[in-house]
Design a protein around this motif. Structure first.
Motif: not given
Length: 322
Positions: A311, A314-315, A317-322
């Motif tokens: 988790d 994932s959080a 990656i979602n915050k800094y790479w998407k």
């Protein structure tokens, strides 16, 4: 929110401590040494401008930390840089880790109580409104009675479950003095102990071969700042939908992490190395305390994710790479 308050208190106190340490960590400071591990700062004399710092650096906890560091080095036979790392891991593991686990238990109990406190507040509000109409209280008097009785009832719940929020700050009140004492002990050993200064000067490694002088390459200070920023960002990922105050606190932590870089570049490398090791160990302990196995061992009353590391990744990656 309880965790945020504890972190705020700790970081504010640590900022003041860092200002003190960086101000007086100059190699220009000299003092005398005795036959045992005891250092007395000679800055300004006992009644001079630096007398208060002399008293602080000559405090019993600082001398205990000096003896501990020297003991670890002598018993292990390791070079000084590795002795500092081993001492840091030992202290953080055997002293602060149990306190961090206890803090987690207290916070979990307080979280469980929130639903009961909410229901209690609703019933109390109704009872106060009925009593207020019977006795002709004004709105202000009703609010005073409500708050007074709610504080009393909540306090009883904390006593019942042995989870007063102040106990969650116990980690801060132990870790901060320990951090300051070890920092001052390393400063004293690096600058005020001629018998050990030569060993520390040759006891470094790689680019920080001399532990008695600041790291001129700034690699250790930058690594320290990055480690602290990583800790702050991982903490922020737990706070989805953070309030304005929480965002302000997190930004303050980010600023403090950056401020640590020039401070660490102005003190002996032994201190910067200790700060860096302490941050890394603290981060690893933070990850360890997220483990479902640890939560089951501690018998936490709240439900936690069974995949905390997935988790977290994932959080991130979602915050800094998407």
């Amino acid at each position: 929110m309880l965790t945020v308050v504890g972190l705020v208190r700790g970081r504010v106190l640590q900022t003041r401590a860092l200002h003190l340490l960086s101000r007086w960590a100059s190699p220009a400071l000299t003092c005398t040494t005795g036959s045992r591990v005891r250092t007395v700062s000679g800055v300004g004399g006992a009644n001079g401008a630096g007398g208060w710092y002399g008293s602080l650096s000559d405090a019993a906890p600082v001398h205990l930390c000096e003896n501990f560091l020297v003991g670890v080095h002598q018993v292990s036979g390791l070079p000084w840089w590795l002795s500092i790392a081993v001492a840091t891991v030992s202290i953080r593991t055997f002293i602060t880790l149990p306190l961090a686990a206890y803090q987690l238990i207290v916070i979990a109990k307080v979280e469980v109580l929130q639903a009961e406190i909410s229901d209690l507040a609703k019933r109390l509000r109704y009872e106060v409104s009925v009593r207020g109409r019977e006795r002709g209280w004004t709105d202000k008097q009703s609010r005073v009675q409500f708050k007074k009785n709610l504080r009393r009832l909540v306090s009883q719940l904390y006593i019942r479950d042995n989870c007063h929020p102040f106990k969650a700050s116990l980690l801060v009140w132990v870790q901060l003095p320990l951090w300051v004492s070890l920092s001052l002990a390393l400063r004293n050993l690096s600058l005020d102990r001629p018998a050990l200064q030569g060993e520390l000067a040759a006891g470094g490694a790689l680019w920080f071969s001399d532990l008695t002088v600041p790291d001129s390459t700034w690699i250790l200070p930058v690594c320290l700042g990055l480690a602290n920023l990583l800790i702050v960002e991982v903490f922020s990922l737990q706070r989805a939908g953070a309030s304005g105050f929480q965002r302000l606190v997190l930004n303050g932590f980010r600023g403090f992490s950056v401020l640590m870089i020039p401070i660490a570049a102005s003190v002996p490398s032994s201190m910067a190395l200790y700060w860096f090791c302490s941050s890394l160990v603290g981060f690893s302990h933070n990850l360890l305390l997220r483990s479902p196995t640890v939560h089951r061992t501690l018998r936490l009353p709240t439900q936690r994710s069974e995949t905390p590391y997935r988790d977290l990744l994932s959080a991130f990656i979602n915050k800094y790479w998407k």
